[in-house]
Design an enzyme around this catalytic site. Structure first.
Site, PDB file in Angstrom:
ATOM      1  N   ASP A 147      19.335  -0.457 122.293  1.00  9.66           N
ATOM      2  CA  ASP A 147      20.437   0.441 122.669  1.00  9.66           C
ATOM      3  C   ASP A 147      21.513   0.428 121.579  1.00  9.66           C
ATOM      4  O   ASP A 147      22.056   1.465 121.208  1.00  9.66           O
ATOM      5  CB  ASP A 147      21.035  -0.010 124.001  1.00  9.66           C
ATOM      6  CG  ASP A 147      19.958  -0.222 125.055  1.00  9.66           C
ATOM      7  OD1 ASP A 147      19.607   0.739 125.741  1.00  9.66           O
ATOM      8  OD2 ASP A 147      19.442  -1.355 125.163  1.00  9.66           O
ATOM      9  N   HIS A 155      20.263  -3.178 130.156  1.00 12.95           N
ATOM     10  CA  HIS A 155      19.371  -2.328 129.364  1.00 12.95           C
ATOM     11  C   HIS A 155      18.766  -1.297 130.311  1.00 12.95           C
ATOM     12  O   HIS A 155      17.716  -1.530 130.916  1.00 12.95           O
ATOM     13  CB  HIS A 155      18.262  -3.140 128.692  1.00 12.95           C
ATOM     14  CG  HIS A 155      17.180  -2.246 128.142  1.00 12.95           C
ATOM     15  ND1 HIS A 155      17.398  -1.367 127.117  1.00 12.95           N
ATOM     16  CD2 HIS A 155      15.902  -2.048 128.526  1.00 12.95           C
ATOM     17  CE1 HIS A 155      16.299  -0.683 126.881  1.00 12.95           C
ATOM     18  NE2 HIS A 155      15.367  -1.070 127.722  1.00 12.95           N
TER      19      HIS A 155
HETATM   20  P1  NAX Z   1       2.161  -2.537 127.059  1.00 16.00           P
HETATM   21  O1  NAX Z   1       1.755  -2.175 128.440  1.00 16.00           O
HETATM   22  O2  NAX Z   1       1.573  -1.823 125.899  1.00 16.00           O
HETATM   23  O3  NAX Z   1       1.887  -4.092 126.829  1.00 16.00           O
HETATM   24  C1  NAX Z   1       2.269  -5.061 127.723  1.00 16.00           C
HETATM   25  C2  NAX Z   1       1.279  -6.188 127.611  1.00 16.00           C
HETATM   26  O4  NAX Z   1       1.758  -7.272 128.392  1.00 16.00           O
HETATM   27  C3  NAX Z   1      -0.110  -5.847 128.137  1.00 16.00           C
HETATM   28  O5  NAX Z   1      -1.071  -6.133 127.151  1.00 16.00           O
HETATM   29  C4  NAX Z   1      -0.257  -6.750 129.365  1.00 16.00           C
HETATM   30  O6  NAX Z   1      -1.591  -7.208 129.536  1.00 16.00           O
HETATM   31  C5  NAX Z   1       0.670  -7.883 129.011  1.00 16.00           C
HETATM   32  N1  NAX Z   1       1.166  -8.643 130.154  1.00 16.00           N
HETATM   33  C6  NAX Z   1       1.483  -8.211 131.399  1.00 16.00           C
HETATM   34  N2  NAX Z   1       1.861  -9.215 132.174  1.00 16.00           N
HETATM   35  C7  NAX Z   1       1.790 -10.325 131.432  1.00 16.00           C
HETATM   36  C8  NAX Z   1       2.038 -11.695 131.679  1.00 16.00           C
HETATM   37  N3  NAX Z   1       2.409 -12.106 132.899  1.00 16.00           N
HETATM   38  N4  NAX Z   1       1.858 -12.574 130.675  1.00 16.00           N
HETATM   39  C9  NAX Z   1       1.445 -12.173 129.480  1.00 16.00           C
HETATM   40  N5  NAX Z   1       1.188 -10.892 129.172  1.00 16.00           N
HETATM   41  C10 NAX Z   1       1.358  -9.977 130.136  1.00 16.00           C
HETATM   42  O7  NAX Z   1       3.754  -2.437 127.060  1.00 16.00           O
HETATM   43  P2  NAX Z   1       4.757  -2.373 125.807  1.00 16.00           P
HETATM   44  O8  NAX Z   1       4.937  -0.967 125.412  1.00 16.00           O
HETATM   45  O9  NAX Z   1       4.329  -3.369 124.799  1.00 16.00           O
HETATM   46  O10 NAX Z   1       6.117  -2.831 126.507  1.00 16.00           O
HETATM   47  C11 NAX Z   1       6.300  -4.123 127.006  1.00 16.00           C
HETATM   48  C12 NAX Z   1       7.573  -4.204 127.836  1.00 16.00           C
HETATM   49  O11 NAX Z   1       8.720  -3.895 127.071  1.00 16.00           O
HETATM   50  C13 NAX Z   1       7.610  -3.231 129.024  1.00 16.00           C
HETATM   51  O12 NAX Z   1       8.096  -3.931 130.159  1.00 16.00           O
HETATM   52  C14 NAX Z   1       8.644  -2.221 128.607  1.00 16.00           C
HETATM   53  O13 NAX Z   1       9.253  -1.607 129.711  1.00 16.00           O
HETATM   54  C15 NAX Z   1       9.584  -3.075 127.823  1.00 16.00           C
HETATM   55  N6  NAX Z   1      10.511  -2.402 126.913  1.00 16.00           N
HETATM   56  C16 NAX Z   1      11.758  -2.922 126.779  1.00 16.00           C
HETATM   57  C17 NAX Z   1      12.690  -2.430 125.895  1.00 16.00           C
HETATM   58  C18 NAX Z   1      14.047  -3.043 125.763  1.00 16.00           C
HETATM   59  O14 NAX Z   1      14.852  -2.493 125.015  1.00 16.00           O
HETATM   60  N7  NAX Z   1      14.375  -4.136 126.426  1.00 16.00           N
HETATM   61  C19 NAX Z   1      12.380  -1.220 125.095  1.00 16.00           C
HETATM   62  C20 NAX Z   1      10.932  -0.957 124.928  1.00 16.00           C
HETATM   63  C21 NAX Z   1      10.061  -1.254 126.131  1.00 16.00           C
HETATM   64  O15 NAX Z   1      10.048  -0.127 126.963  1.00 16.00           O
END
Ligand code: NAX
Length: 327
Positions: free
Chosen positions: A161, A189
């Site tokens: 952000d 966020h």
């Molecule tokens: P993806 O769905 O591409 O990847 C997430 C990965 O995490 C998957 O491979 C899944 O198997 C794994 N996972 C799920 N639960 C798990 C656990 N308990 N232990 C270990 N691994 C686990 O998502 P991606 O685009 O990489 O985004 C990841 C997260 O970042 C999402 O929650 C998303 O909302 C968040 N974001 C946060 C942002 C921020 O500014 N704070 C911005 C970007 C993003 O949207």
């Protein structure tokens, strides 16, 4: 040469994982002289573990001189053993028709388990950054689940952000991003975050005076920054990954290596400043030095800002209340 540090990354086979691991391994996060061991956590499902193996093969094929070890894990208790840095990126995204309470509950389960594991096995100085959404509340849950670690070790990512706000201000003023100082983002966020350029300067000149347009601030700037994530999903079909990874690198690098007095934004547990109740994981302006962040205190909060801060605080308190029974 320096002793290697252990860096845990969760969700390592995901989009953000793919965008961040190569940069950590090349030294962009902790410095070009700091060897790292990557400890990668994914869910135990075969598909995820297999994808993780593919990412590991690619990391190996980069032959990064600073990458002295790579481990694949499916259990936080082994993944977080002695880690110095933990980037908690993996979380459960909102599925079709999923209620908000359900989303909070599944993520509460993940971040309770990971907080407990950090508490048990991580370095006592571990620096934790939560990226997985709802990031502030997940960081709060992890912190509450790790009572033997200092509260200050837990942070949430507001840096995306912050960086989005910087680029909007650079575009509006026609000035260089690199020259903007004293930007900050308050709160959660989420689209309720309050990006605040009232104190910002460009080469010593006030950005607020330069722009001099409160309508633009309220009706264009804040909605653009707040809804940027949705705009990227609409355009790309998937959520921001490279920019999120970049923000996570910025956050950790600044925390570890310092900001030379420059302000950055971090989600940190409040100590009660600015009327934000203790422990609320809230975006604030900070400076970093010697591996510690320090809140920028004494900023004036005018009526408009107070109103915005109240909205984002209320949202965070509702999220916290939604998980209270699970902690
Ligand atoms: P993806 O769905 O591409 O990847 C997430 C990965 O995490 C998957 O491979 C899944 O198997 C794994 N996972 C799920 N639960 C798990 C656990 N308990 N232990 C270990 N691994 C686990 O998502 P991606 O685009 O990489 O985004 C990841 C997260 O970042 C999402 O929650 C998303 O909302 C968040 N974001 C946060 C942002 C921020 O500014 N704070 C911005 C970007 C993003 O949207």
């Amino acid at each position: 040469s320096k002793k290697p540090v252990r860096v845990a990354v969760t969700g390592a086979a995901g989009q953000i994982g793919y965008a961040i691991l190569f940069r950590i391994a090349s030294g962009e996060m902790l410095g070009k002289d700091q060897p790292v061991v990557l400890s990668l956590l994914e869910v135990p499902m075969e598909k995820a573990q297999q994808a993780l193996q593919g990412v590991i093969m690619e990391l190996q094929d980069c032959a990064f001189p600073l990458l002295v070890g790579i481990e694949a894990h499916s259990d936080p208790l082994t993944a977080f053993k002695d880690v110095d840095y933990a980037l908690l990126i993996g979380s459960r995204p909102r599925g079709p028709g999923m209620e908000r309470a359900e989303l909070l509950a599944v993520n509460a389960e993940i971040f309770t388990a990971q907080g407990k594991a950090l508490d048990k096995v991580a370095s006592r100085n571990v620096k934790v950054l939560v990226v997985g959404n709802p990031a502030n509340t997940n960081a709060y849950i992890a912190m509450k689940s790790a009572p033997s670690l200092p509260r200050k070790n837990f942070t949430a990512m507001l840096r995306l952000d912050h960086n989005r706000a910087l680029s909007q201000i650079a575009a509006k003023t026609g000035k260089a991003v690199a020259d903007i100082e004293k930007m900050t983002v308050w709160g959660n966020h989420s689209p309720t975050m309050y990006a605040d350029y009232r104190f910002a300067t460009i080469k010593g000149e006030s950005v607020k005076t330069m722009i001099n347009d409160e309508v633009w601030n309220k009706d264009t700037f804040l909605p653009t920054v707040g809804k940027r994530g949705a705009a990227i999903i609409a355009a790309r079909g998937v959520s921001s990954a490279a920019s999120a990874a970049n923000a996570a690198i910025d956050h950790m690098r600044d925390w570890a290596l310092g900001t030379n007095g420059k302000w950055v934004t971090m989600g940190i547990p409040s100590d009660g400043q600015y009327g934000i109740p203790k422990d609320t994981m809230f975006g604030f302006a900070v400076t970093c030095e010697g591996g510690e962040y320090k809140l920028v205190e004494g900023l004036e909060v005018d009526a408009f800002s107070q109103e915005r801060i109240n909205v984002t605080l209320k949202e965070l308190q509702d999220e916290q209340a939604g998980v209270a029974h699970l902690l």
